[in-house]
Scaffold this active site. Sequence first.
Site, PDB file in Angstrom:
ATOM      1  N   ASP A  65      12.511  20.479  74.460  1.00  0.00           N
ATOM      2  CA  ASP A  65      11.000  19.678  74.197  1.00  0.00           C
ATOM      3  C   ASP A  65      10.396  18.594  74.909  1.00  0.00           C
ATOM      4  O   ASP A  65      11.780  17.705  75.293  1.00  0.00           O
ATOM      5  CB  ASP A  65      11.002  19.523  72.863  1.00  0.00           C
ATOM      6  CG  ASP A  65       9.414  19.635  71.943  1.00  0.00           C
ATOM      7  OD1 ASP A  65       8.583  20.031  72.158  1.00  0.00           O
ATOM      8  OD2 ASP A  65       9.637  18.825  71.615  1.00  0.00           O
TER       9      ASP A  65
ATOM     10  N   GLU B 270       8.771  24.788  76.709  1.00  0.00           N
ATOM     11  CA  GLU B 270       7.564  25.155  76.301  1.00  0.00           C
ATOM     12  C   GLU B 270       6.135  25.050  77.366  1.00  0.00           C
ATOM     13  O   GLU B 270       6.488  24.235  77.907  1.00  0.00           O
ATOM     14  CB  GLU B 270       7.406  24.184  75.386  1.00  0.00           C
ATOM     15  CG  GLU B 270       5.885  24.771  74.671  1.00  0.00           C
ATOM     16  CD  GLU B 270       6.313  23.618  73.643  1.00  0.00           C
ATOM     17  OE1 GLU B 270       5.298  23.983  72.371  1.00  0.00           O
ATOM     18  OE2 GLU B 270       6.280  23.198  73.430  1.00  0.00           O
TER      19      GLU B 270
ATOM     20  N   ASP C 293      11.962  16.398  66.903  1.00  0.00           N
ATOM     21  CA  ASP C 293      11.362  16.879  68.739  1.00  0.00           C
ATOM     22  C   ASP C 293      12.765  17.746  68.475  1.00  0.00           C
ATOM     23  O   ASP C 293      12.349  18.931  68.975  1.00  0.00           O
ATOM     24  CB  ASP C 293      11.562  16.232  69.351  1.00  0.00           C
ATOM     25  CG  ASP C 293      10.448  15.067  68.938  1.00  0.00           C
ATOM     26  OD1 ASP C 293       9.431  15.240  68.560  1.00  0.00           O
ATOM     27  OD2 ASP C 293      10.691  13.917  69.457  1.00  0.00           O
TER      28      ASP C 293
END
Length: 379
Positions: free
Chosen positions: A183, A288, A369
């Site tokens: 992330d 992502e 996170d």
Amino acid sequence: MTLKTFKLRIYPNVTQRIQFERNFGMCRFVWNELLNMQTKRHENGGKYLNEFKMNYLLKPLKQEYPWLKEADATSLLGVSHNLHLAFQKLFKEHAGYPKFKAKRFARPAYRSNAVNGNIVLVDDAHIRLPKVGVITFRAGQLPDGKIKTATVVRSRTGKYYVLVVAEVEVAAWHKTKALAGIDMGIADLAITSDGKKYATKRFDKALARKRHYWEKRLARRRRQAEKEIAWDKQLKVSAPRQLSDFKNYMKAKTMVAKYGEKVANQRRDYLQKISTELVSKYDVIKLEDLKTKGLLRNHNLARAIANQSWRELRLMLEYKAAWYGKQVVVVSPYKTSQRCSACGYDDGKHELEVREWTCPQCHSHHDRDINAAKNILAA
Ligand SMILES: [Zn+2]
């Protein structure tokens, strides 16, 4: 076989520096001539000339402007190649119309193609470049493999570099059988699904005071110089001075640029370290898609800087994975920061200040996170 770029700092002597500067200028000139010709042609209803046909035009252009023969010939071919790419972007991606290059704003650079041994690594401190001969260099990593191109550039602070692209055989790194989701965030630049956090470092802040000191001087010296130029003009001096004639002003300008370069270099070094570590540690890295983060257009400085770092880090991860036989996968998972990575329960939107939460369904306690990184891994 993969292409790898090696950046060498080069130390040209005066003659070589003049030749570099002339070659920069000649490439800019050819770009503008070819672009002008394409534009006129189009206005007259003519068809676009492809790279091959533009190359063909270089010959008459050299006859008209014989001094063009002093340029490295392959660098002029590089110009038609780049212009062709710019037009392809216009046609296919609806990018803007290619722009003319003004001396003041154009990036001083030219690219030579390797043909008939014109670019040779002489030893570990000397490289031979077309038209300029042997030149001293210093490098972090010595180029190896078959050299394809060499691009000479001058930085804003007046340093010269050559970017050597070579075809190298890269041995795949040993496989670790480990996978990770990553992330990307603001406070922490990268968070792995197994819980490691790489902090965001604001290199710009560390140098902000020194930079500001020079920025203030730059502004003041510019105002003073402009005043004096205005006097020259009023007095109808035969050769009114230009900004570049003011040594103090130019010094401040270089200093401001120097701090900008320093920040960029420090950030790049940091990202290189992180990307190398991640690629060596994991066989598959899931990221992502930044578009789904919905942060792309943002005026907040911290986010703008984070954005820039994410892009650079992603690029590094991608090319390093390609070199070393690893894999980067870009996923578009759904609601990464609000879904429980243990049971999939959707806890609804968490505001940014919510750093930890407990899933009401399975009672897992989550770091926001790390949970997001786990969801990215599972996607
Ligand atoms: Zn749960």
